[in-house]
Write an enzyme that holds these catalytic residues in place. Structure first.
Site, PDB file in Angstrom:
ATOM      1  N   HIS A 108       0.823  -1.062   0.079  1.00 49.01           N
ATOM      2  CA  HIS A 108       0.233   0.216   0.112  1.00 49.01           C
ATOM      3  C   HIS A 108       0.860   1.407  -0.113  1.00 49.01           C
ATOM      4  O   HIS A 108       0.630   2.352  -0.497  1.00 49.01           O
ATOM      5  CB  HIS A 108      -1.005  -0.078   1.140  1.00 49.01           C
ATOM      6  CG  HIS A 108      -0.507   0.308   2.610  1.00 49.01           C
ATOM      7  ND1 HIS A 108      -0.287  -0.976   3.433  1.00 49.01           N
ATOM      8  CD2 HIS A 108      -0.086   1.406   3.196  1.00 49.01           C
ATOM      9  CE1 HIS A 108       0.096  -0.304   4.803  1.00 49.01           C
ATOM     10  NE2 HIS A 108       0.287   0.857   4.446  1.00 49.01           N
ATOM     11  N   ASN A 159      -8.908  -5.539   7.464  1.00 46.02           N
ATOM     12  CA  ASN A 159      -8.055  -4.837   7.682  1.00 46.02           C
ATOM     13  C   ASN A 159      -8.093  -4.316   9.299  1.00 46.02           C
ATOM     14  O   ASN A 159      -9.197  -4.059   9.865  1.00 46.02           O
ATOM     15  CB  ASN A 159      -8.432  -3.290   7.085  1.00 46.02           C
ATOM     16  CG  ASN A 159      -7.421  -2.259   7.115  1.00 46.02           C
ATOM     17  OD1 ASN A 159      -6.408  -2.476   7.574  1.00 46.02           O
ATOM     18  ND2 ASN A 159      -7.887  -0.795   6.927  1.00 46.02           N
ATOM     19  N   ASP A 161       1.218  -7.960   2.255  1.00 43.73           N
ATOM     20  CA  ASP A 161       1.306  -6.501   2.158  1.00 43.73           C
ATOM     21  C   ASP A 161       2.993  -6.087   1.983  1.00 43.73           C
ATOM     22  O   ASP A 161       3.440  -5.310   3.082  1.00 43.73           O
ATOM     23  CB  ASP A 161       0.780  -5.668   3.244  1.00 43.73           C
ATOM     24  CG  ASP A 161       0.341  -4.354   3.022  1.00 43.73           C
ATOM     25  OD1 ASP A 161       0.949  -3.921   1.863  1.00 43.73           O
ATOM     26  OD2 ASP A 161      -0.211  -3.560   3.802  1.00 43.73           O
ATOM     27  N   GLY A 187       2.914   5.378   9.876  1.00 42.08           N
ATOM     28  CA  GLY A 187       3.934   5.597   9.552  1.00 42.08           C
ATOM     29  C   GLY A 187       5.007   4.511   9.542  1.00 42.08           C
ATOM     30  O   GLY A 187       6.051   4.555   9.056  1.00 42.08           O
ATOM     31  N   SER A 203       3.852   1.535   8.531  1.00 41.27           N
ATOM     32  CA  SER A 203       3.681   1.043   7.456  1.00 41.27           C
ATOM     33  C   SER A 203       4.983   0.670   6.808  1.00 41.27           C
ATOM     34  O   SER A 203       5.687   1.613   6.196  1.00 41.27           O
ATOM     35  CB  SER A 203       2.676   1.499   6.435  1.00 41.27           C
ATOM     36  OG  SER A 203       1.638   1.485   7.251  1.00 41.27           O
ATOM     37  N   ASP A 229       0.488  -3.582   9.909  1.00 42.98           N
ATOM     38  CA  ASP A 229      -0.659  -3.048  10.423  1.00 42.98           C
ATOM     39  C   ASP A 229      -0.711  -3.470  12.044  1.00 42.98           C
ATOM     40  O   ASP A 229       0.122  -3.722  12.490  1.00 42.98           O
ATOM     41  CB  ASP A 229      -1.827  -4.082   9.985  1.00 42.98           C
ATOM     42  CG  ASP A 229      -3.465  -3.519   9.871  1.00 42.98           C
ATOM     43  OD1 ASP A 229      -3.540  -2.340  10.533  1.00 42.98           O
ATOM     44  OD2 ASP A 229      -4.421  -4.067   9.496  1.00 42.98           O
TER      45      ASP A 229
END
Length: 723
Positions: free
Chosen positions: A82, A209, A218, A648, A650, A667
């Site tokens: 993402h 999610n 991811d 952040g 992520s 996540d």
């Protein structure tokens, strides 16, 4: 390098497993024996060398607001799918939909450049508290205080950025108790190397999610490039891969329960230093309004995208961000309530108040707390107006673009150091990239409906909260038919939404823009005028915060009598953790790892559980290769740890005690969303992609030979040790 920022002496204090987002400098103050006991196998000085202002932690990079990590000497960076989504979207068309199909560059020549994509590599951290505070004139009021500190920040950054390819920021800690100048190398040519299909990178979609168990791949892989002489440079076919001094070799053995891990990255913002009443307002007012406003925009974009394949691609990136913030808001409300976080903060606050009342040296803290409560009440008076004006300036592409152009024309005539920070010369390349990139995100039918919904909300505001620009153009009373007609005329009569014309506008003066008699620009100027008024009010409150918050936090920290990691502020941090599951509620115990078997079990053949055919074939045939976990008897997909993370983080590398990459954070679990306000060890769990799932996809699904060789996991050049 000047003496680095140190908040408290932690030499005799044990490292706190789980809780705490520690700065690189604080790591050096932690007890090495305790770190070793927890599982750190490299000397702390390998993590960060204060003399050089760098170390293994510098292998963690900032990727456009996300985190990432170098995983090869030749500039390979792993981050989240993402986080790389804008590049994937940029190169996607209905005929070549890389979002759905995924992408693999089998040679460097095939790697795809990203417009405006930047990677920042940390270089030095300098305590500038004295310089910042000395810049405030004696007797300055709150607005003057804000402006003086902002001006000094700009001056420090300008001096720091005299070197080429440098990006500097001044980070504020504990509300202004400390300031640190952070110096990074900025690489402006990054290219997409690998992205799995969306049904891998987003497996489970919005249903999964913030949830556990997860089975999501991811991750994505980029490569940073530089000019042949090694200097940072924009995209050029002659550029060569960046040679990373520090990178994280892949730990092909992965992790198991109770293993020590570290999560490194750039956590954005947490709110643990807020007063209880400030937290309560976010719980009762801010997050419910986010759910309401963003929820409607999401429904509009989804409905419009379903009617047009090109439109679906155009709204995809915005939808991802909106969905994430929308669901996060719900999790914050639930978590604040479940954890009784406001009540706990109030109790902690009252304990500090009682303590400070007996200590004359901290009398100022009590006055500061009273002042902060008054500031909260002042800001609450215009809450609805301010939130909606912000949304108009960012969520509808039409008003976002026109407002930004109007503000740019007004700011550019000022000396650089007197401009708003986002319009200084250093930001103009980013602004140019944004003006171009937004064309890919623009889908007129959806955007018109978004603007219609926002105008309707504005026309429903009460007396004293009206948005004058909206009333002037659309009238004070909402009529769907009349408002929709005016919006159609607005879009039909503007050139702002034409990329070539917009690029010209970015270089024009206010007089030239007004001479165009463009209705959308006229609306943009009217909104910009109201934004300027709002900004001055916010600047005044910022100055008051900078006066009051440090006094309160000084007392809070003294009362704590132990190390307190500062709130996240986008600067480099590390959190120490263990791989572990949790019990979300009575009678349920979640294990800390998931496997390919769970991917297959969830598969329905339809979104969001639609396993790609090539992944399905390899999994069903149990072609596990070298990536099977002997204990699990399967390929691990995701794992949990009790790291202290937030937005952040992520794309943050999750590494073992040797400094080897074992996973990629992407996540948190639902019960841990409100971790931004307070750490709860019972449910504080972050979710990571297991490195073995990454390697299984590259090996058994994609047969990414060249990439696997570079990573040192297929016959060829060997991986180098972390340095």
């Amino acid at each position: 390098m000047k003496k680095a920022l140190l908040f408290l002496s932690l030499v005799s204090a044990p490292a706190l497993a789980g809780e705490g987002k520690w700065t690189p400098q604080q790591v050096l103050e932690l007890n090495p024996a305790e770190l070793k006991k927890q599982g750190l196998q490299v000397p702390p000085q390998r993590l960060w060398d204060p003399k050089r202002g760098t170390g293994l932690l510098a292998g963690t990079v900032n990727v456009g607001g996300c985190s990432g990590a170098f995983i090869s000497e030749l500039g390979l960076v792993i981050t989240n799918h993402h986080c790389a989504f804008p590049i994937i979207q940029e190169h996607s068309t209905p005929e070549r939909d890389l979002i759905s199909q995924g992408f693999l560059a089998r040679s460097r020549e095939e790697e795809l450049p990203g417009k405006g994509a930047r990677i920042q590599v940390p270089r030095a951290f300098t305590d500038v508290t004295g310089q910042m505070l000395a810049a405030v004139p004696a007797g300055a009021d709150d607005l003057a205080r804000h402006k003086a500190l902002e001006r000094k920040e700009k001056e420090l950054i300008a001096e720091c950025e005299k070197r080429p390819a440098t990006r500097c920021i001044v980070s504020r800690f504990e509300g202004g108790l400390r300031f640190t100048l952070i110096d990074s190398v900025e690489l402006t040519d990054s290219r997409l190397v690998y992205a799995p299909p969306r049904s891998v990178g987003e497996y489970g979609g919005e249903v999964d999610n913030w949830m556990w168990p997860r089975h999501t791949g991811d991750f994505a892989i980029l490569r940073a490039y530089v000019a042949p002489d090694g200097s940072a440079a924009p995209y050029n076919a002659q550029n060569v891969p960046y040679k990373a001094e520090f990178f994280f070799p892949l730990a092909t053995q992965g992790v198991k329960p109770d293993d020590f891990v570290m999560v490194l990255g750039y956590p954005g913002t947490t709110f643990r230093a807020l007063l209880a009443d400030e937290m309560a307002e976010r719980q009762a007012r801010y997050y419910p309004r986010v759910i309401d406003v963003y929820g409607e925009i999401i429904r509009i974009l989804e409905a419009a995208g379903e009617k047009d394949p090109a439109g679906k691609i155009a709204v995809a990136s915005n939808l991802k961000g909106l969905h994430n913030r929308h669901k996060n808001a719900g999790g914050q409300i639930a978590g604040l309530k479940r954890g009784h976080i406001v009540d706990k903060q109030r109790a902690a606050e009252e304990a500090v108040v009682a303590w400070a009342r007996t200590r004359p040296a901290f009398a100022g803290a009590l006055e500061a707390r009273t002042g902060l409560l008054a500031l909260r009440e002042e800001g609450a008076k215009s809450f609805e107006h301010d939130l909606l004006l912000d949304t108009l300036a960012f969520s509808a592409k039409s008003t976002a673009l026109s407002t930004r152009l109007a503000r740019l024309s007004r700011e550019r005539v000022k000396p650089d150091l007197e401009r708003e920070p986002e319009f200084m010369d250093r930001e103009l390349p980013r602004l140019k990239d944004w003006l171009e990139r937004e064309q890919k995100n623009f889908f007129a039918p959806a955007d018109k409906q978004v603007l219609l919904s926002l105008v309707r909300r504005a026309q429903a505001l009460g007396e004293g909260e009206r948005i004058t620009a909206i009333d002037r153009y659309f009238g004070p009373v909402y009529s769907e038919k009349e408002t929709a007609a005016k919006i159609e005329a607005l879009y039909a009569g503007t050139k702002v939404l034409d990329l070539a014309e917009r690029q010209k506008m970015a270089g024009e003066t206010e007089a030239q823009l007004r001479a165009r008699q463009d209705p959308l620009l006229d609306l943009g100027f009217a909104l910009a005028a109201e934004i300027a008024v709002l900004k001055e009010a916010r600047d005044r409150r910022s100055g008051a915060n900078l006066r009051l918050r440090p006094e309160w936090r000084r007392a809070f920290l003294a009362h704590a009598g132990k190390p307190v990691a500062p709130d996240a502020n986008g600067s480099l941090r590390v959190t120490f953790a263990k791989v572990k599951g949790y019990a979300p509620r009575d009678g349920i115990l979640y294990t800390p790892q998931t496997t390919l078997a769970g991917v297959l079990e969830k598969n329905t053949g339809a979104t969001p559980y639609d396993v790609p055919e090539k992944v399905l074939r390899a999994a069903e045939a149990q072609r596990f290769g070298a990536w099977k976990d002997a204990r699990l008897k399967d390929v691990p997909v995701n794992f949990l740890s009790d790291a202290d993370t937030t937005g952040g983080n992520s794309g943050s590398p999750t590494v073992n005690g040797k400094g080897q990459l074992v996973g990629v954070n992407f996540d948190r679990v639902w019960e841990n969303v409100a971790n931004d306000f307070g750490y709860n060890p019972d449910v504080a769990r972050n979710v990571n992609v297991d490195v073995r799932y990454v390697l299984w996809l590259l090996d058994q699904v994609e047969d990414a030979d060249a990439l696997l060789r570079e990573l040192g996991v297929r016959k060829g050049p060997q991986a180098k040790e972390s340095r």
